[in-house]
Motif scaffolding. Structure first.
Motif, PDB file in Angstrom:
ATOM      1  N   ASP A 677       0.826  -1.205   0.000  1.00 46.69           N
ATOM      2  CA  ASP A 677       0.000   0.000   0.000  1.00 46.69           C
ATOM      3  C   ASP A 677       0.862   1.258   0.000  1.00 46.69           C
ATOM      4  N   GLU A 678       1.910   1.269   0.806  1.00 55.18           N
ATOM      5  CA  GLU A 678       2.783   2.439   0.860  1.00 55.18           C
ATOM      6  C   GLU A 678       3.418   2.707  -0.500  1.00 55.18           C
ATOM      7  N   ARG A 679       3.857   1.651  -1.167  1.00 61.62           N
ATOM      8  CA  ARG A 679       4.498   1.813  -2.470  1.00 61.62           C
ATOM      9  C   ARG A 679       3.505   2.316  -3.510  1.00 61.62           C
ATOM     10  N   LEU A 680       2.285   1.796  -3.458  1.00 61.04           N
ATOM     11  CA  LEU A 680       1.271   2.236  -4.418  1.00 61.04           C
ATOM     12  C   LEU A 680       0.848   3.685  -4.170  1.00 61.04           C
ATOM     13  N   VAL A 681       0.782   4.094  -2.909  1.00 59.17           N
ATOM     14  CA  VAL A 681       0.425   5.479  -2.605  1.00 59.17           C
ATOM     15  C   VAL A 681       1.453   6.438  -3.183  1.00 59.17           C
TER      16      VAL A 681
END
Length: 738
Positions: A677-681
């Motif tokens: 999720d952090e990478r996609l954000v």
């Protein structure tokens, strides 16, 4: 003329002439009456609006610190003693007035004059920019008075506006003719008048007869009479007015903007087009004979743009009424004698398009879909009207002869950006053979600027060839100027001053032990999609699911409707189980709304969800419900996981936060720390900036479009590898399953 006078006894008039003038006088009075009645209704709105607007301006000025006066005067004021006296805001300075300000120690008359002049400049700016928002959650007497005043005009509808426009023109033409014709009504005056006055009188009688006959053929006397009746009829109750406002708030706000004169910035409403194109569009006539809906200024400009430029892309941001603008173009072309039109759209919005055309125009609609679509197509070819079909069905129909179809409308046109796809080729073939084409999309580019060129090529091959890669690299301003002949885009913030607030909240959650274990297994297997939904695989201990329940519960307690979006069907299944009404819960639950749900059923689900009088929850697959449907019944949006493409999230949110929404919209994105999720954000933030630079207006875009030219598969592989390395699983087999 001598012969004519001899027929009438030396210039006297007969019964026919007197009746003609009398008919003209009656029509003139009816025209004047409808203009007066409309003016009275509009004045009632202005009177109800003023105290609300003044209160909003006062709140704005009370929130501006005194220190801002220094900025206005470029630092010439010394305000320390003013602030010490207890005056903290610009509003308080204006309320204090010159006498009290002069009593402050150390403040001279020159300082008072400068201070008040600067405060008045800020006050004038506030009067120009502050908008009144009608809060349906907290109605009070002043807003009720405004809603009731607007209700009169909303109920009268677009026919009243049409009646006023035609009455104004007709009265202006009849007035001088009636003045000249009065001479012909008196036997003595006519006998004593000179030849020039007699000639003018007879010409006036002939002119009146022509105007009255023309007006009666057009049904204007009936239109004027009905409009006056409607404008004099008030709402049954204040409750009826509020209910109608909730159902038709976009029409109410449109009327409010028109009457108050608070239209959006002209350049923004015209999409910042070059002057020569904007001027050509402004002069384009727009016939409203077959239209049953009023247009906002920017919408009328959009329809004129499509007519003037013939083959265009309307790239307005979600929620600005692209469908209404398309219908306005269809109605105009029908009024000038065109007979055949085609609308191509995703299956999910087929029903919506049919409903909108029937409700907003007098045009005949034929649905070209389903097992009998070829019979329907033959009927449409024979009888004309608007054919509405899907991308896949269009491929089965023969392309029209050149000039046979007056307008091709392509909704969600970003679906046909790939020139190798059969649906794209079918649309391109139709666009080439149709006299006009209107491609509509709120997201003209998702991953590559170059894909936008393919849409342009459908409309103007020479322009597409002239663009090249250099225009994109030159920055967004150069890019927008280069595509201006075929591309118009406006943003909500520029043209919808009344839209309720939109608040985004990222809800970061620590993975539970069960979540973390499911996530680690997905990373070890190299399964990117399993990584994205791992947080829901152990529902009984899911941190995201717990937070989702809390959001839905809070929305329900406040009487709000919620839409829950996820990319994954199985996640929606888990959410449904978690939210299913039990003995202690009674919030209605709709869905899951997925791509496999038939088009007709999708619209029924949305209608049933909207019809619930209190809180409700709609579960929807984001790629299915993020296209074409109106979900403004919802004021809370939950996104279960970040998406790979920012436009998917933008579209989904815009389904609720759009013209017609009357409540503030809260958007919650559920995110897990320390993983995919952090990478996609971070990826979404980068993509959104690039999207804003090219698809939206921006003067500071220097990034290369190559920065967004990365496939989803490559992104998945990269993220999987990085996560395997972070978790010490780099030796596992590296596969990025889609």
């Amino acid at each position: 003329m001598e012969d004519r006078f001899s027929v009438h006894g030396g210039g006297t008039v007969g019964r026919d002439e007197r009746e003609t003038v009398a008919r003209g006088a009656r029509l003139f009075e009816a025209a004047q009456a409808v203009v007066v009645d409309h003016g009275r209704a509009a004045e009632a709105v202005r009177a109800a609006l003023k105290p609300l607007h003044d209160a909003e301006v006062k709140r704005e000025l009370d929130a501006i610190p005194v220190a801002r006066l220094q900025d206005v005067t470029e630092g010439r004021l010394r305000l320390g003693s003013v602030e010490k006296s207890g005056l903290r805001s610009v509003g308080e300075v204006l309320e204090a007035g010159p006498y009290r300000l002069r009593q402050i120690p150390g403040v001279g008359q020159r300082t008072v004059d400068q201070m008040l002049a600067a405060a008045r400049r800020l006050s004038e700016a506030a009067h120009e920019t502050v908008a009144v928002h009608i809060d349906v959650e907290r109605p009070e007497p002043r807003t009720t008075a405004l809603v009731m005043a607007l209700h009169v005009l909303a109920e009268a509808g677009p026919d009243a506006r049409r009646a006023v426009d035609k009455a104004t023109v007709l009265a202006r033409r009849l007035d001088p003719l009636l003045a000249d014709a009065r001479l012909a009504l008196g036997r003595i005056r006519m006998l004593l008048a000179g030849q020039e006055k007699k000639a003018r009188a007879w010409a006036a009688v002939a002119g009146i007869r022509s105007l009255v006959d023309e007006a009666e053929r057009a049904g204007l006397p009936g239109l004027f009479a009905q409009a006056s009746v409607d404008l004099l009829r008030g709402p049954a109750t204040d409750i009826a007015a509020w209910v109608d406002f909730e159902l038709r708030s976009a029409e109410y706000y449109s009327l409010l903007a028109e009457i108050s004169g608070r239209q959006p910035d002209v350049a923004a409403a015209e999409g910042f087009l070059p002057d020569e194109i904007a001027e050509r569009v402004r002069t384009q006539h727009l016939d409203d004979t077959h239209r049953r809906v009023s247009l906002r200024g920017y919408q009328a400009f959009g329809a004129r743009f499509a007519l003037a430029q013939r083959k265009v892309i309307l790239g307005d941001e979600m929620g600005l009424g692209k469908t209404i603008q398309a219908i306005a173009v269809l109605a105009h072309l029908a009024a000038v004698g065109q007979s055949h039109f085609m609308v191509v759209c995703p299956a999910s919005v087929l029903v919506n398009w049919t409903r909108e055309i029937e409700a907003r125009s007098a045009l005949r609609v034929t649905v070209l879909h389903g097992p009998d679509r070829h019979l329907a197509f033959a009927d449409w070819k024979a009888r004309g009207g608007v054919g509405v079909t899907t991308f896949d069905a269009l491929r089965g129909f023969p392309a029209p002869d050149r000039g046979e179809v007056a307008l091709l409308v392509v909704d969600e046109a970003h679906s046909v950006k790939n020139p190798k796809a059969k649906r794209s080729q079918a649309v391109a073939g139709w666009a080439e053979r149709c006299e006009r084409a209107l491609l509509m999309t709120g997201t003209p580019m998702e991953n590559r600027v170059v894909e936008f060129h393919h849409l342009v090529r459908m409309l103007d091959g020479d322009l597409a060839d002239s663009l090249g890669e250099g225009d994109a690299r030159a920055g967004s301003v150069g890019f927008r100027k280069a595509v201006a002949p075929v591309y118009l885009r406006r943003n909500q913030e520029d043209v919808l001053t009344e839209l309720p607030s939109l608040q985004h909240t990222d809800q970061w959650e620590e993975l539970s032990a069960s979540d973390a274990e499911a996530y680690r297994e997905a990373v070890a297997a190299g399964n990117f999609m399993a990584m994205r939904r791992a947080a829901y695989m152990a529902p009984e201990k899911s941190a995201k699911l717990d937070r989702l329940r809390e959001i839905v519960q809070e929305a329900g307690e406040n009487g709000q409707k919620t839409v829950v979006f996820s990319y994954f069907k199985d996640v929606l299944g888990v959410v449904r189980e978690a939210l299913a009404p039990g003995e202690s819960a009674s919030v209605p639950l709709f869905g899951p709304f997925t791509g496999s749900v038939p088009a007709g059923r999708r619209q029924r689900i949305v209608d049933e969800f909207a019809a619930v009088p209190g809180p409700a929850v709609l579960l929807a697959q984001i790629q299915a419900a993020g296209i074409g449907l109106n979900l403004q019944a919802a004021s809370v949006v939950v996104i279960c996981e970040p998406q790979i493409k920012p436009t998917i999230e933008h579209q989904a949110v815009a389904r609720a936060h759009r013209m017609g929404q009357v409540r503030p919209v809260r958007v919650y994105r559920l995110l897990a720390t320390g993983g995919v999720d952090e990478r996609l954000v971070r990826l979404l933030e980068t993509k959104t900036r690039l999207f804003d630079a090219y698809a939206r207006r921006s003067a500071v875009a220097e990034a290369s479009p190559d920065a967004i030219d990365v496939s989803d598969t490559e992104l998945a592989r990269r993220i999987v590898e990085e996560e395997q390395a972070r978790l010490g699983l780099a030796d596992e087999r590296l596969t990025a399953a889609e």
